[in-house]
Design an enzyme around this catalytic site. Structure first.
Site, PDB file in Angstrom:
ATOM      1  N   ASP A 353       0.850  -1.181   0.000  1.00 53.42           N
ATOM      2  CA  ASP A 353       0.000   0.000   0.000  1.00 53.42           C
ATOM      3  C   ASP A 353       0.882   1.227   0.000  1.00 53.42           C
ATOM      4  O   ASP A 353       2.046   1.152   0.359  1.00 53.42           O
ATOM      5  CB  ASP A 353      -0.794   0.048   1.321  1.00 53.42           C
ATOM      6  CG  ASP A 353      -2.092  -0.671   1.186  1.00 53.42           C
ATOM      7  OD1 ASP A 353      -2.473  -0.978   0.046  1.00 53.42           O
ATOM      8  OD2 ASP A 353      -2.725  -0.926   2.232  1.00 53.42           O
ATOM      9  N   ASP A 694      -5.160  -2.945   4.667  1.00 56.76           N
ATOM     10  CA  ASP A 694      -5.777  -2.562   5.933  1.00 56.76           C
ATOM     11  C   ASP A 694      -7.298  -2.668   5.932  1.00 56.76           C
ATOM     12  O   ASP A 694      -7.895  -2.920   6.948  1.00 56.76           O
ATOM     13  CB  ASP A 694      -5.328  -1.163   6.370  1.00 56.76           C
ATOM     14  CG  ASP A 694      -5.307  -0.186   5.216  1.00 56.76           C
ATOM     15  OD1 ASP A 694      -6.007  -0.456   4.226  1.00 56.76           O
ATOM     16  OD2 ASP A 694      -4.609   0.824   5.316  1.00 56.76           O
ATOM     17  N   ASP A 698      -9.511  -5.629   1.516  1.00 55.16           N
ATOM     18  CA  ASP A 698      -8.198  -6.188   1.220  1.00 55.16           C
ATOM     19  C   ASP A 698      -8.104  -7.642   1.641  1.00 55.16           C
ATOM     20  O   ASP A 698      -7.167  -8.332   1.279  1.00 55.16           O
ATOM     21  CB  ASP A 698      -7.100  -5.411   1.968  1.00 55.16           C
ATOM     22  CG  ASP A 698      -6.881  -4.046   1.374  1.00 55.16           C
ATOM     23  OD1 ASP A 698      -7.172  -3.885   0.172  1.00 55.16           O
ATOM     24  OD2 ASP A 698      -6.447  -3.145   2.109  1.00 55.16           O
TER      25      ASP A 698
END
Lengths: 1001, 242
Positions: A353, A694, A698
């Site tokens: 990310d 997070d 996901d």
């Protein structure tokens, strides 16, 4: 059926197909057979409830605990040991029926073997039970009560009774009870973080604002939270059909891949079991054809199996992994699934990310432009000063605007905290500006108090500017100061002059050009740019009693003086560039996957080194050569920035091509669902993929990844549950330390296994020689178990503490197919070289004990039948003395003890040589790993206790041993050490040679 | 190819090393007496003839085939006690330990077969088996350097009294001290261990008779060890049919 399941998963992976957000209220009423005012009738609701089932998530079918337990009981080497135990009992039964003298030995042996299996099984089960169930957090999120309109009445109902078409009312603080299409809303904001991971509350209204149902404002999703306001809506999906339900079933539908270390251990178990069974069967046949009784042959078979199986090893591996897991937890990597410890080490691609992981997750002023010049600001986490040149009077003016034209404030009571850590009330960019000015100017609140605010227009999306009017802090200057900030082009429109070195100069086209260049440059860096301007209102027109009216705007908002630009970005964490370059030298590809704008994503990627300074994307090349993008040779571009919209139209071949051809990849504007597609693409390349995430959405990607890494601070519970590892500080750099630990444990497990396997040969040879040469039994089965589960356990765990031999972060990730945990070099070197040396040493001790008691080696050959006969009690030794059966048996136990002691002593040498695989022991340091010495002392201590403390317990077959026999094997132990040093020397001297290929494991 | 050669050399070296260390170890040993004798501090008892199966005698006194094996065993066993074989042996002083530690050549004491009386095989070549009075020889295991104290003798007792009457040769089952100590196979080549013959006059032909023989009268000869059923004692069974 499998096909159908696969199809279902494919369907789920597709973007959500929903059109309710496009429909008007009346169309919705028609579609769902409901009425906005009256709701459904109770009868109709009951019908739908019967059709659709309750509004709750179906928990996945959990494997019953007992099945899990039984699986542990038959996994690994357990089957072999069970076979051994059953054979023991069978021979016990036969012996009992034949009325033999001591049949109970075999009964005990069977019981001991069964106990070993059960205890190791319980241990493994306990380890597994620690890992948590992914569904647990999903079920926790279910709201309890919902306010529903039914039969034209408002009712409180349990949320699981909701059905499609119900009209529900929600208010601030509620959990959304189902997927809802809003039909009216008042100041409603929802926190979608459990779904998307974005923590910024999003406003909700009844307007259809986006084609994508996930982004349109008129749909609120199950399990998200309403932060403020109220809303009414129609339930459009319930239970497993909600977005979160689909994700949940997708996450459980995504297979849990076997971890690389599990595959390695399986491979190793098969290998050892294969060796055990083939040697066992071979010698069974040999012993039968040598006219041994079948019963005896079976007993030999048990011995061979027990000798071959490293009973304690799997438990040792688990302990080593959990030690590493503990060490990693100290470095902020919390490992949930033990095997993931090693997976991280074999990772070859990290899909990371951006926000929060690579970046600090807060807007920070990065650049300033005034006096026709761009200045860089410090963006590190703990800035206390700003180093750029602040002498210009323009800066004084700019800083005043930045300070005054800002509504953000520090929460009170944080004076002792560092500025960057203080909590601010206000939006992200205002917070950045407040902290920026606080760092440079000091007490901002005091400055604002001295420059009293008399009027203000807050930022709104139509004006795109923010304005405030202040008294000045100069008591002699009675003018008001008007300050304004906003979108640079809008600000510039309102200016007629520009400040250069503190002087107002007319804004001519040349200066406007300079502004444009700076604006483009800052924007090109992916930064959010704000323009600042001011105007001192003439004292005569605006006396200090003047009443400013922000509605009528009775003051000038044009012909202002442009002062400067400030640009902000969420800057990378300072540790990240270093971590990325470490990954690069460790052969790990770092791919950025973000929902952000491609320009911002690329800028961050460049600043942390995911895209290196010299590499270009296709677009860069096109721009440089001034040719259309289509004409660029795609192979020339090492970097690629892929937009989510492009990704949507790609098939898997095209994605593979991108993943293959570019070493530096950024995926921008990706939807969470696309993350799963990217992960699968990487896995198709044969890579071991680590994924950070997070949000709830996901979780399928986290589950699909070889190792899912959830963020500890920003992460949702579902993400943490789906992940194998939780990053407590959300910091990318922690992943890299995790990789290092993972690689180290792989190396160290190799050492542990090599250490453990070696003595199996020294345990096996006695049986083989016993069968072939018919000498008295050199070592007992129980004694073997005492080595495997006693003396050897602590030393093999101690190897897990060994430091790396060289910089493990400078080599490529291991190849899943080629670099096995237990390769044939390891097996051959341990079994056929060191193992044989150990056997020779142990046999010398054995023969010494017998010879010194009166049985010379020549006398021992071929004596087995008479030696073991209960009827012969005058067995003659080499000196003419005669022995009863019990006297012989006692001597035989002394032999066992001597053999045991010799193996133990030589295992000390084995332990020391296993510290390194390539380097000299002296380079590694003999005393650096203190735990090894704990291991050595424990090993010898346990042997001493068994020999002298428990030497009188007959069942254990140990006898007190003359002290000198402890030293018979010492020369062999030294030889093992010297030989291994010699091996390592040749490996270092002649890399790539025949020796290196065959001797390096 | 290279692998094979390597292992040939490697194992060749190990074999040589093994042989060498064994040779060194054997050099430290005396060929006369073992280094340690602590594992056999007290002798076991054994009988002759020794049935193949457990220590159980089954025979029919009227069927010579049924006991011929026992008789043959006894004959073979006693052959080494023949006068002709004992020509080099000397007559020793009865009742005294025959200490010859200082002598370079250790002499063996003569054991007169006639001491075994009716069990010597001279008068009755069937050792009493045909008459229902079978002979069993009890001997004590040889242990180098063992010097029995007191007056060691063998005593046998049937489990049930009255089933059998027991005669001992020599009288009282005495084991003479002059046969001790033993100096080992190489120094004491002609050594004959003393024997005690037990003649069983069997009264009952119906049942199996369990008999236990023990060595008594010597404080340093153990006969009550829990684990070792043959240390200073031996139990056997006899069943005779007619």
């Amino acid at each position: 059926k499998g096909n159908k399941k696969k199809k279902k998963t494919e369907e789920l992976k597709k973007e959500l197909d929903l059109d309710d957000h496009r429909l008007s209220t009346s169309e919705l009423e028609k579609k769902y057979g409901t009425s906005i005012n009256k709701g459904l009738s109770s009868a109709r609701a009951a019908e739908i409830l019967a059709r659709d089932g309750p509004n709750s998530l179906t928990p996945p079918k959990a494997t019953p605990e007992i099945v899990k337990f039984l699986k542990q009981m038959v996994g690994g080497f357990s089957i072999l040991l069970w076979i051994g135990a059953v054979f023991s009992w069978i021979s016990f039964g036969i012996q009992l029926a034949q009325g033999a003298e001591s049949p109970f030995d075999n009964l005990y042996l069977g019981v001991v073997l069964a106990l070993v299996v059960i205890l190791t099984g319980i241990f493994a089960y306990y380890q597994e039970a620690k890992s948590t169930n992914i569904m647990a957090s999903f079920s926790k999120m279910i709201p309890q009560q919902a306010l529903v309109i039914r039969d034209a009445e408002k009712k409180e109902l349990p949320a699981d009774q909701l059905v499609v078409g119900d009209i529900v009312e929600i208010k601030g603080g509620d959990r959304i009870p189902a997927d809802i299409r809003l039909i009216s809303a008042q100041g409603c904001k929802v926190d979608n973080s459990s779904l998307t991971g974005e923590s910024e509350p999003q406003s909700r209204s009844c307007d259809f604002t986006h084609e994508n149902p996930l982004e349109t404002k008129n749909i609120a999703f199950y399990s998200t939270t309403c932060v403020e306001g109220t809303a009414t809506g129609i339930v459009i999906n319930t239970g497993d059909r909600t977005i979160i339900g689909r994700i949940a079933s997708l996450a459980s539908g995504v297979g849990n891949e076997k971890t690389p270390i599990a595959i390695e251990i399986e491979h190793f178990v098969y290998m050892v079991a294969g060796v055990a069974i083939s040697i066992g069967v071979l010698f069974f046949i040999i012993s039968v054809s040598m006219r041994y009784k079948i019963l005896d042959s079976i007993i030999f078979l048990i011995g061979i199996i027990v000798a071959n199986v490293p009973e304690g090893l799997l438990a040792t591996v688990t302990v080593s992994l959990s030690l590493t897991a503990k060490r990693m937890a100290k470095k902020n990597c919390l490992v949930k699934n033990l095997e993931a410890v090693e997976t991280l080490g074999s990772t070859s691609i990290i899909c990371s990310d951006k926000t929060g992981t690579l970046t600090q997750n807060r807007m920070t002023v990065a650049h300033l432009w005034f006096d026709n010049q761009i200045y860089s600001a410090d963006t590190s986490e703990d800035q206390t000063t700003q180093p750029f040149d602040q002498s210009s009077p323009s800066w004084a003016a700019l800083s005043k605007i930045v300070t005054l034209c800002n509504r953000a404030e520090f929460r009170p009571g944080q004076e002792n905290l560092p500025i960057m850590k203080r909590v601010v009330v206000g939006d992200a960019s205002e917070t950045a500006l407040l902290k920026f000015s606080e760092v440079i100017l000091g007490d901002v609140m005091n400055i604002r108090a001295q420059n009293k605010k008399v009027a203000e227009i807050p930022f709104n999306s139509t004006n795109k500017f923010q304005l405030s009017i202040h008294e000045t802090d100069d008591p002699n200057d009675k003018r008001f100061l008007l300050v304004m900030k906003g979108a640079p082009e809008r600000i510039l429109e309102r200016c007629s002059t520009i400040m250069i070195n503190g002087k107002e100069e007319p804004l001519d086209s040349e200066k406007a050009e300079a502004f444009q260049t700076a604006y483009m440059e800052l924007g090109g860096m992916g930064e959010r740019v704000l323009g600042f301007c001011h105007l001192y209102l003439p004292e005569n027109e605006f006396p200090d009693t003047y009443q400013f009216d922000t509605d009528t705007m009775n003051f000038p908002t044009s012909n202002l003086c442009f002062v400067g630009l400030l640009s902000m970005i969420d800057p990378p964490r300072s540790t990240v560039p270093d971590a990325v370059s470490k990954c690069r030298s460790a052969g790990i590809k770092v791919i950025m996957v973000t929902g952000d704008h491609p320009i911002t994503a690329k800028a961050i990627a460049k600043s942390v080194g995911i895209i290196s300074a010299t590499s270009e994307t296709v677009e860069d090349i096109a721009k440089r050569l001034n040719i259309p993008v289509e004409q660029v040779n795609r192979r020339e571009a090492t970097a690629a920035v892929v937009n989510g919209m492009e990704l949507k139209d790609m098939n898997s071949e095209q994605l593979d091509e991108i993943l293959c051809n570019h070493s530096e990849i950024v995926f921008a504007r990706t939807s969470p669902q696309q993350k799963l597609i990217i992960v699968e693409g990487c896995q198709r390349q044969g890579a071991v993929v680590a994924v950070t995430g997070d949000g709830v959405n996901d979780s399928p990607a986290l589950k699909k990844a070889d190792i899912g890494i959830a963020m500890g601070i920003a992460g949702s519970d579902a993400a943490k549950n789906a992940a194998d590892m939780v990053l407590l500080d959300d910091n990318f750099a922690s992943i890299v330390t995790g990789v290092e630990e993972g690689r180290l444990i792989f190396d160290n497990l190799k050492k542990t296994i090599a250490y453990t396997l070696t003595k199996n040969i020294a345990e096996l040879c006695p049986f083989l020689i016993y069968i072939i040469a018919s000498i008295p039994m050199p070592i007992g089965t129980i004694t073997i178990l005492f080595i495997d589960l006693g003396t050897d356990i602590i030393p093999s765990v101690a190897l897990a503490y060994e430091k790396a031999e060289s910089d493990i972060m400078n080599r490529r990730p291991r190849n899943k197919r080629r670099d096995r945990l237990v390769n044939h070099q390891l097996a051959v070197y341990s079994y056929l070289q060191i193992g044989i040396m150990q056997s020779v040493g142990a046999f010398v001790t054995y023969f010494t004990v017998y010879a010194e008691q009166g049985f010379l080696p020549s006398t021992l050959l071929g004596v087995r039948v008479n030696w073991e006969s209960n009827a012969i009690n005058d067995f003659e030794d080499s000196y003419g003395q005669q022995w009863t059966k019990y006297q012989r048996t006692y001597l035989q136990w002394t032999g066992y003890t001597a053999f045991f002691v010799s193996i133990t002593i030589q295992q000390v040498a084995d332990l020391i040589i296993r510290k390194t695989r390539r380097n000299s022991i002296f380079r590694q340091g003999l005393f650096k790993n203190k735990v090894i010495w704990v291991g050595i002392f424990s090993q010898i201590g346990i042997a001493l206790i068994l020999t002298y403390g428990l030497g009188h317990v007959t069942a254990l077959n140990f006898t007190p041993l003359r002290f000198q026999y402890w030293f018979v094997a010492v020369p062999f132990a030294i030889l093992i050490w010297v030989y291994d040093e010699f091996r390592k020397l040749l490996i270092r001297r002649y890399p790539g040679s025949w020796w290196d290929k065959n001797m390096y494991y | 190819g290279l692998i094979l050669l390597f292992y040939l050399v490697f194992y060749g070296f190990l074999a040589a090393l093994f042989t060498f260390t064994m040779w060194v170890m054997l050099q430290t040993l005396s060929s006369d007496i073992p280094k340690y004798r602590d594992r056999i501090s007290s002798p076991g008892l054994m009988i002759s003839p020794k049935p193949d199966t457990a220590l159980e005698f089954y025979f029919n006194k009227s069927d010579s085939d049924s006991y011929s094996e026992y008789v043959e065993t006894l004959k073979t066993f006693l052959a080494s006690y023949n006068e002709s074989k004992q020509s080099q042996n000397i007559d020793c002083t009865p009742g005294k330990i025959f200490d010859q530690d200082d002598a370079a050549v250790k002499k063996a004491c003569r054991f007169n077969l006639s001491d075994l009386g009716q069990c010597s095989g001279k008068d009755d070549t069937n050792f009493g088996y045909s008459k229902g009075t079978p002979c069993v020889l009890v001997k004590m295991n040889r242990i180098i350097g063992l010097k029995p104290e007191g007056e060691p003798h063998i005593q046998c007792t049937p489990k049930e009294e009255g089933t059998v009457e027991i005669n001992y040769f020599p009288r009282h089952g005495m084991i003479d001290l002059m046969y001790f100590p033993y100096y080992g196979k190489s120094l004491h080549a002609h050594y004959l261990q003393p024997l005690v013959a037990v003649q069983l006059a069997i009264n009952s032909t119906k049942e199996e008779i369990a008999i236990e023989c023990k060595i008594l009268g010597s404080p340093n000869l153990k006969n009550e060890d829990d684990r070792d059923k043959f240390l200073g004692r031996i139990a056997f069974k006899v069943q005779m049919t007619e």
